[in-house]
Design a protein around this motif. Structure first.
Motif, PDB file in Angstrom:
ATOM      1  N   GLU A 196       0.816  -1.212   0.000  1.00  0.00           N
ATOM      2  CA  GLU A 196       0.000   0.000   0.000  1.00  0.00           C
ATOM      3  C   GLU A 196       0.852   1.266   0.000  1.00  0.00           C
ATOM      4  N   ASN A 197       2.151   1.118  -0.282  1.00  0.00           N
ATOM      5  CA  ASN A 197       3.061   2.252  -0.471  1.00  0.00           C
ATOM      6  C   ASN A 197       3.173   3.144   0.767  1.00  0.00           C
ATOM      7  N   GLU A 198       3.191   2.513   1.946  1.00  0.00           N
ATOM      8  CA  GLU A 198       3.296   3.274   3.185  1.00  0.00           C
ATOM      9  C   GLU A 198       4.730   3.373   3.699  1.00  0.00           C
ATOM     10  N   VAL A 199       5.649   2.612   3.121  1.00  0.00           N
ATOM     11  CA  VAL A 199       7.047   2.619   3.544  1.00  0.00           C
ATOM     12  C   VAL A 199       7.933   2.745   2.309  1.00  0.00           C
ATOM     13  N   ASP A 200       9.214   3.051   2.552  1.00  0.00           N
ATOM     14  CA  ASP A 200      10.157   3.185   1.442  1.00  0.00           C
ATOM     15  C   ASP A 200      10.831   1.857   1.093  1.00  0.00           C
ATOM     16  N   VAL A 201      11.086   1.054   2.115  1.00  0.00           N
ATOM     17  CA  VAL A 201      11.818  -0.199   1.930  1.00  0.00           C
ATOM     18  C   VAL A 201      11.182  -1.268   2.812  1.00  0.00           C
ATOM     19  N   ALA A 202      11.171  -2.504   2.325  1.00  0.00           N
ATOM     20  CA  ALA A 202      10.734  -3.633   3.156  1.00  0.00           C
ATOM     21  C   ALA A 202      11.596  -4.840   2.810  1.00  0.00           C
ATOM     22  N   PHE A 203      11.795  -5.697   3.781  1.00  0.00           N
ATOM     23  CA  PHE A 203      12.577  -6.921   3.545  1.00  0.00           C
ATOM     24  C   PHE A 203      12.128  -7.974   4.554  1.00  0.00           C
ATOM     25  N   GLN A 204      12.327  -9.270   4.220  1.00  0.00           N
ATOM     26  CA  GLN A 204      13.004  -9.812   3.072  1.00  0.00           C
ATOM     27  C   GLN A 204      12.019 -10.651   2.261  1.00  0.00           C
ATOM     28  N   PHE A 205      12.127 -10.519   0.923  1.00  0.00           N
ATOM     29  CA  PHE A 205      11.215 -11.197   0.000  1.00  0.00           C
ATOM     30  C   PHE A 205      12.006 -12.141  -0.902  1.00  0.00           C
ATOM     31  N   PHE A 206      11.280 -13.045  -1.567  1.00  0.00           N
ATOM     32  CA  PHE A 206      11.909 -13.745  -2.679  1.00  0.00           C
ATOM     33  C   PHE A 206      11.078 -13.471  -3.926  1.00  0.00           C
TER      34      PHE A 206
ATOM     35  N   GLU B 294       1.643 -16.466   8.049  1.00  0.00           N
ATOM     36  CA  GLU B 294       0.714 -15.796   7.145  1.00  0.00           C
ATOM     37  C   GLU B 294       1.456 -14.757   6.300  1.00  0.00           C
ATOM     38  N   GLY B 295       1.249 -14.818   4.995  1.00  0.00           N
ATOM     39  CA  GLY B 295       1.890 -13.867   4.098  1.00  0.00           C
ATOM     40  C   GLY B 295       3.224 -14.327   3.542  1.00  0.00           C
ATOM     41  N   PHE B 296       3.841 -15.356   4.152  1.00  0.00           N
ATOM     42  CA  PHE B 296       5.100 -15.900   3.631  1.00  0.00           C
ATOM     43  C   PHE B 296       4.824 -16.657   2.334  1.00  0.00           C
ATOM     44  N   GLU B 297       5.782 -16.585   1.435  1.00  0.00           N
ATOM     45  CA  GLU B 297       5.770 -17.418   0.242  1.00  0.00           C
ATOM     46  C   GLU B 297       6.940 -18.376   0.360  1.00  0.00           C
ATOM     47  N   TYR B 298       6.683 -19.661   0.152  1.00  0.00           N
ATOM     48  CA  TYR B 298       7.700 -20.690   0.359  1.00  0.00           C
ATOM     49  C   TYR B 298       8.236 -21.176  -0.981  1.00  0.00           C
ATOM     50  N   THR B 299       7.535 -22.106  -1.615  1.00  0.00           N
ATOM     51  CA  THR B 299       7.845 -22.495  -2.994  1.00  0.00           C
ATOM     52  C   THR B 299       6.517 -22.569  -3.733  1.00  0.00           C
ATOM     53  N   PRO B 300       6.517 -22.390  -5.046  1.00  0.00           N
ATOM     54  CA  PRO B 300       5.242 -22.466  -5.784  1.00  0.00           C
ATOM     55  C   PRO B 300       4.510 -23.781  -5.535  1.00  0.00           C
ATOM     56  N   GLU B 301       5.238 -24.901  -5.529  1.00  0.00           N
ATOM     57  CA  GLU B 301       4.609 -26.201  -5.317  1.00  0.00           C
ATOM     58  C   GLU B 301       4.028 -26.303  -3.918  1.00  0.00           C
ATOM     59  N   PHE B 302       4.790 -25.879  -2.919  1.00  0.00           N
ATOM     60  CA  PHE B 302       4.334 -25.935  -1.525  1.00  0.00           C
ATOM     61  C   PHE B 302       3.134 -25.020  -1.318  1.00  0.00           C
ATOM     62  N   ASP B 303       3.198 -23.807  -1.866  1.00  0.00           N
ATOM     63  CA  ASP B 303       2.136 -22.814  -1.639  1.00  0.00           C
ATOM     64  C   ASP B 303       0.805 -23.223  -2.273  1.00  0.00           C
ATOM     65  N   LYS B 304       0.863 -23.989  -3.355  1.00  0.00           N
ATOM     66  CA  LYS B 304      -0.372 -24.362  -4.066  1.00  0.00           C
ATOM     67  C   LYS B 304      -0.903 -25.742  -3.684  1.00  0.00           C
ATOM     68  N   SER B 305      -0.114 -26.525  -2.997  1.00  0.00           N
ATOM     69  CA  SER B 305      -0.490 -27.915  -2.743  1.00  0.00           C
ATOM     70  C   SER B 305      -1.736 -28.030  -1.871  1.00  0.00           C
ATOM     71  N   GLN B 306      -2.594 -28.988  -2.217  1.00  0.00           N
ATOM     72  CA  GLN B 306      -3.785 -29.305  -1.429  1.00  0.00           C
ATOM     73  C   GLN B 306      -3.604 -30.613  -0.655  1.00  0.00           C
ATOM     74  N   LEU B 307      -2.393 -31.157  -0.633  1.00  0.00           N
ATOM     75  CA  LEU B 307      -2.154 -32.444   0.016  1.00  0.00           C
ATOM     76  C   LEU B 307      -2.128 -32.344   1.536  1.00  0.00           C
ATOM     77  N   PHE B 308      -1.876 -31.195   2.085  1.00  0.00           N
ATOM     78  CA  PHE B 308      -1.741 -31.026   3.532  1.00  0.00           C
ATOM     79  C   PHE B 308      -2.471 -29.764   3.971  1.00  0.00           C
ATOM     80  N   GLU B 309      -2.644 -29.647   5.268  1.00  0.00           N
ATOM     81  CA  GLU B 309      -3.317 -28.478   5.835  1.00  0.00           C
ATOM     82  C   GLU B 309      -2.282 -27.451   6.283  1.00  0.00           C
ATOM     83  N   ARG B 310      -2.405 -26.254   5.765  1.00  0.00           N
ATOM     84  CA  ARG B 310      -1.539 -25.161   6.224  1.00  0.00           C
ATOM     85  C   ARG B 310      -2.187 -24.497   7.428  1.00  0.00           C
ATOM     86  N   VAL B 311      -1.421 -24.359   8.525  1.00  0.00           N
ATOM     87  CA  VAL B 311      -1.929 -23.713   9.735  1.00  0.00           C
ATOM     88  C   VAL B 311      -1.200 -22.375   9.873  1.00  0.00           C
TER      89      VAL B 311
END
Length: 288
Positions: free
Chosen positions: A125-135, A182-199
């Protein structure tokens, strides 16, 4: 007129000598004339006084520090050893890297520690100048200017020490409850998988404590962060990290899309400090 009188008293002035009386100068002014400053001396004094005033003003302003340029920097409040607060000061590997880059361009960081979901929101939402850490991901590239990678981190799975869970691929997670932030991105396969429950949780600390309490079967996170949490809470014997990582993930600093000029300045600083070894030296210092 009396003989020998010198007109030093009013009584000695003849009554019919009005003109003379008006033109008479007191004897005291003749004997002790007032001291007069020559016009040129007065002008010189004025000039010297103005020069002295200007000199003092110049010295005062040259001694005063220039107004600093401040940038708002968002990061997760407790994500050791990368960013955390120690004795009232923000520190950590990634924090030092960001501060070194900002120092290179003459900018003072104003840190805003937040939960990770708040970091993502403030950035997007453009409220800060810098944020980290992302992939890097399509979502991140759409919403920010990614600068880096400044280091590579291992994303791993942690389980309780008495667990028989193993990991060779995503299929091994079938039916499990896996703690994530919440909000973390891990890997595309992990993030989309329906095999397990994300808590989901608000931080790695919350996920770690849920694992200890048996509320999740495993947690996903950065290798160094999870090791730090286990060690700092004296629970290294209670947990273990599975050997195969989910991924080796390059890490980036991000500047909101609307602040392209600042992103270019920060990118130039990154390239210089990466080239001269400053960033790698900070990483090695924290890896010891």
């Amino acid at each position: 007129m009396r003989r020998g009188c010198c007109f030093t008293h009013e009584a000695c002035i003849p009554q019919n000598s009005g003109m003379l009386a008006r033109s008479m100068v007191p004897v005291s002014s003749i004997l002790h004339p007032p001291k007069r400053t020559a016009p040129i001396m007065r002008v010189l004094g004025t000039v010297l006084g103005c020069a002295a005033t200007l000199l003092v003003a110049t010295l005062i302003f040259s001694a005063a520090p220039a107004r600093a340029e401040n940038w708002l920097v968002a990061s997760e409040d407790f994500f050791p050893p990368y960013n955390f607060t120690l004795r009232g000061k923000r520190t950590g590997m990634d924090t030092e890297i960001v501060e070194a880059m900002l120092k290179e361009i003459g900018v003072y960081p104003v840190h805003r520690p937040m939960t990770w979901p708040e970091v993502v929101r403030a950035h997007d939402e453009n409220e800060v100048d810098v944020a980290f850490q992302f992939f890097t991901s399509p979502r991140r590239l759409e919403r920010g200017h990614l600068i880096g990678p400044y280091r590579v981190g291992a994303t791993v799975l942690m389980v309780r020490s008495n667990s028989d869970i193993g990991y060779t691929g995503i299929e091994d997670l079938r039916g499990l409850r896996v703690g994530v932030v919440e909000g973390f991105e891990y890997t595309p396969e992990f993030d989309k998988s329906q095999l397990f429950e994300r808590v989901p949780s608000s931080s790695s600390v919350v996920s770690f404590r849920r694992l200890l309490l048996g509320r999740v079967d495993a947690i996903a996170g950065d290798l160094q962060v999870l090791k730090y949490l286990a060690d700092s809470e004296g629970r290294t014997a209670s947990v273990k990290i599975l050997p195969k990582p989910l991924a080796m993930v390059p890490r980036y600093i991000s500047v909101p899309k609307a602040r392209a000029d600042k992103a270019e300045r920060l990118r130039a600083a990154y390239e210089k400090l990466k080239k001269d070894g400053t960033i790698d030296a900070i990483v090695r210092n924290w890896d010891r």
